[in-house]
Design a protein around this motif. Sequence first.
Motif, PDB file in Angstrom:
ATOM      1  N   ALA A   1      15.194  15.463  -4.306  1.00 65.07           N
ATOM      2  CA  ALA A   1      15.456  16.903  -4.313  1.00 65.07           C
ATOM      3  C   ALA A   1      15.402  17.445  -5.732  1.00 65.07           C
ATOM      4  O   ALA A   1      16.007  16.886  -6.652  1.00 65.07           O
ATOM      5  N   ASN A   2      14.655  18.535  -5.913  1.00 59.51           N
ATOM      6  CA  ASN A   2      14.515  19.187  -7.220  1.00 59.51           C
ATOM      7  C   ASN A   2      15.016  20.628  -7.144  1.00 59.51           C
ATOM      8  O   ASN A   2      14.733  21.325  -6.165  1.00 59.51           O
ATOM      9  N   ASP A   3      15.702  21.067  -8.176  1.00 56.83           N
ATOM     10  CA  ASP A   3      16.058  22.483  -8.313  1.00 56.83           C
ATOM     11  C   ASP A   3      14.961  23.137  -9.147  1.00 56.83           C
ATOM     12  O   ASP A   3      14.964  23.043 -10.377  1.00 56.83           O
ATOM     13  N   VAL A   4      14.019  23.783  -8.480  1.00 56.68           N
ATOM     14  CA  VAL A   4      12.858  24.333  -9.190  1.00 56.68           C
ATOM     15  C   VAL A   4      13.168  25.662  -9.870  1.00 56.68           C
ATOM     16  O   VAL A   4      12.297  26.245 -10.519  1.00 56.68           O
ATOM     17  N   SER A   5      14.406  26.140  -9.748  1.00 55.75           N
ATOM     18  CA  SER A   5      14.780  27.374 -10.438  1.00 55.75           C
ATOM     19  C   SER A   5      15.242  27.101 -11.867  1.00 55.75           C
ATOM     20  O   SER A   5      15.426  28.034 -12.653  1.00 55.75           O
ATOM     21  N   THR A   6      15.413  25.826 -12.225  1.00 59.70           N
ATOM     22  CA  THR A   6      15.865  25.466 -13.569  1.00 59.70           C
ATOM     23  C   THR A   6      14.712  25.577 -14.557  1.00 59.70           C
ATOM     24  O   THR A   6      13.652  24.979 -14.357  1.00 59.70           O
ATOM     25  N   ALA A   7      14.912  26.342 -15.618  1.00 60.56           N
ATOM     26  CA  ALA A   7      13.849  26.546 -16.614  1.00 60.56           C
ATOM     27  C   ALA A   7      13.422  25.223 -17.233  1.00 60.56           C
ATOM     28  O   ALA A   7      14.258  24.393 -17.587  1.00 60.56           O
TER      29      ALA A   7
ATOM     30  N   HIS B   1       2.900  27.353  -6.536  1.00 67.69           N
ATOM     31  CA  HIS B   1       2.794  27.049  -7.960  1.00 67.69           C
ATOM     32  C   HIS B   1       2.721  25.557  -8.281  1.00 67.69           C
ATOM     33  O   HIS B   1       2.764  25.182  -9.459  1.00 67.69           O
ATOM     34  N   SER B   2       2.605  24.705  -7.304  1.00 70.50           N
ATOM     35  CA  SER B   2       2.593  23.268  -7.588  1.00 70.50           C
ATOM     36  C   SER B   2       1.405  22.893  -8.472  1.00 70.50           C
ATOM     37  O   SER B   2       0.265  23.270  -8.205  1.00 70.50           O
ATOM     38  N   SER B   3       1.688  22.102  -9.519  1.00 69.38           N
ATOM     39  CA  SER B   3       0.641  21.642 -10.425  1.00 69.38           C
ATOM     40  C   SER B   3       0.108  20.268 -10.040  1.00 69.38           C
ATOM     41  O   SER B   3      -0.934  19.838 -10.536  1.00 69.38           O
TER      42      SER B   3
ATOM     43  N   HIS C   1       0.869  -1.181   0.000  1.00 67.51           N
ATOM     44  CA  HIS C   1       0.000   0.000   0.000  1.00 67.51           C
ATOM     45  C   HIS C   1       0.902   1.226   0.000  1.00 67.51           C
ATOM     46  O   HIS C   1       1.722   1.403   0.904  1.00 67.51           O
ATOM     47  N   ILE C   2       0.782   2.059  -1.021  1.00 64.26           N
ATOM     48  CA  ILE C   2       1.592   3.264  -1.157  1.00 64.26           C
ATOM     49  C   ILE C   2       0.685   4.478  -1.066  1.00 64.26           C
ATOM     50  O   ILE C   2      -0.304   4.584  -1.794  1.00 64.26           O
ATOM     51  N   VAL C   3       1.016   5.383  -0.149  1.00 62.74           N
ATOM     52  CA  VAL C   3       0.258   6.624   0.032  1.00 62.74           C
ATOM     53  C   VAL C   3       1.112   7.776  -0.481  1.00 62.74           C
ATOM     54  O   VAL C   3       2.297   7.883  -0.152  1.00 62.74           O
ATOM     55  N   ILE C   4       0.509   8.640  -1.285  1.00 62.31           N
ATOM     56  CA  ILE C   4       1.223   9.754  -1.902  1.00 62.31           C
ATOM     57  C   ILE C   4       0.433  11.035  -1.684  1.00 62.31           C
ATOM     58  O   ILE C   4      -0.787  11.061  -1.884  1.00 62.31           O
ATOM     59  N   THR C   5       1.122  12.089  -1.268  1.00 57.60           N
ATOM     60  CA  THR C   5       0.488  13.408  -1.225  1.00 57.60           C
ATOM     61  C   THR C   5       0.934  14.188  -2.456  1.00 57.60           C
ATOM     62  O   THR C   5       2.074  14.042  -2.921  1.00 57.60           O
ATOM     63  N   ALA C   6       0.045  15.023  -2.994  1.00 56.65           N
ATOM     64  CA  ALA C   6       0.358  15.718  -4.247  1.00 56.65           C
ATOM     65  C   ALA C   6      -0.322  17.080  -4.286  1.00 56.65           C
ATOM     66  O   ALA C   6      -1.334  17.316  -3.618  1.00 56.65           O
ATOM     67  N   GLY C   7       0.235  17.961  -5.118  1.00 60.34           N
ATOM     68  CA  GLY C   7      -0.374  19.260  -5.357  1.00 60.34           C
ATOM     69  C   GLY C   7      -0.095  20.267  -4.262  1.00 60.34           C
ATOM     70  O   GLY C   7       0.633  19.999  -3.309  1.00 60.34           O
ATOM     71  N   PRO C   8      -0.700  21.438  -4.368  1.00 60.08           N
ATOM     72  CA  PRO C   8      -0.537  22.473  -3.355  1.00 60.08           C
ATOM     73  C   PRO C   8      -1.600  22.340  -2.269  1.00 60.08           C
ATOM     74  O   PRO C   8      -2.514  21.519  -2.381  1.00 60.08           O
ATOM     75  N   THR C   9      -1.477  23.128  -1.225  1.00 59.94           N
ATOM     76  CA  THR C   9      -2.601  23.347  -0.315  1.00 59.94           C
ATOM     77  C   THR C   9      -3.011  24.813  -0.429  1.00 59.94           C
ATOM     78  O   THR C   9      -2.227  25.652  -0.878  1.00 59.94           O
ATOM     79  N   ARG C  10      -4.233  25.082  -0.055  1.00 59.74           N
ATOM     80  CA  ARG C  10      -4.745  26.464  -0.049  1.00 59.74           C
ATOM     81  C   ARG C  10      -5.136  26.834   1.369  1.00 59.74           C
ATOM     82  O   ARG C  10      -5.937  26.127   1.995  1.00 59.74           O
TER      83      ARG C  10
END
Length: 419
Positions: free
Chosen positions: A361-367, A218-220, A197-206
């Motif tokens: 880890a992601n570098d979100v500044s990379t175009a 800005h998470s899609s 059983h794999i649980v994943i959280t995704a997207g932004p919160t408001r």
Amino acid sequence: MATQSANRLAGRRILLGISAGIAAYKSAQLARLLKQAGCEVRVVMTEGAQAFITPLTLQALTGEPVRTSLLDPEAEAGMGHIELARWADIILIAPATADLMARLAQGMADDLLTTLCLASEAEKVMAPAMNQAMWRHVATQRNAERLAQDGWRLLGPDSGDQACGDVGPGRMLEPEAIAAELLTAPGKGQAAAQGLHIVITAGPTREPLDPVRYLSNHSSGKMGFALAAAAAELGAKVSLISGPVSLPTPAGVTRIEVETALQMHEASQQLAGECDIFIGCAAVADYRAETAAEHKIKKREGEETLTLRLIKNPDIIAAVADRRDAAGGRPFVVGFAAETRDLEAYARDKLERKRLDMIVANDVSTAGLGFGADDNAALLMWRDGQGEGGESLPPQPKLELARAVLRQALSRLAEHPVH
């Protein structure tokens, strides 16, 4: 690995589809490698593919006649295309051009290759190959996403120098890399995560400020949804806790929709005790308004500033990682770190400080990578009883990156089970 590879493909019946791209010349080496791995290989070529490589070449390499036409009277006397569709265990299209991807995404059957794809229940894999601008075009990206949702596995494309002189994503993976992917990846009926059983959280919160405004990011959600799709492919039971995004739910995935960090925290805690792997991919707001206004906050004459009092949201991933003594135990915990500088240092700090098992880890500044993009790159880091380890994943479609992340997580879980 070599023994496992032979067992994975030995005796498998692979229908190799070749469409009209300059990369078709690589298909000859691919056919040869598959034959060496013990596969039965039959080739279907589109009309355009024959301008780049001859059917006679593929016939010599496979020892089988090459099919090129849907309306071949001799073959169709026995409903040849249906028999061929039933024969295949795996349909592999390499190269897959933008045109072929578009036709398959629309469910067209206007030549032999597309007809076979619709008529077959085989495992379906393609290796895209095209100009970098064509690959990046919104229509191609939409088609790629649709094909993945329909069950196609996309290998690549790679980045680099192209025949047209451009540089960028769109090169077909090398034949050795395609063969390696087929050799090591679980196929139909070989689900590597069956029973997990794999649980994943995704997207932004408001986080609401008043009835019409909120704090968010800005998470899609694309990376989290790709992880969910990849986990379902591997046979896992998948629960996807999603913030507010407009993405369709991947096939075979149970979706729990939330809006705020508190709601996501509550859903995560409810599922953490019954899952084997927890992946915190959501971009959770660190703070929320101490008190959300009951009515819309109005501008006031003479006031040039607005002061908001914010309080910390719960740290969802740290709370799950801290469940060592909780009922139901603690899952294998994978976190994400979206950074704009000092990627490795910040990721290692988060891995240790939050007591995670693995971090992406992601570098979100990379175009062209990260938030909102269709491609991503990542640095994987982990720690276990054997010490620390890591792996760098180059830019690639998010679904392919998700598969690579899950392969590493499943490998670490198998070596050091948490429960």
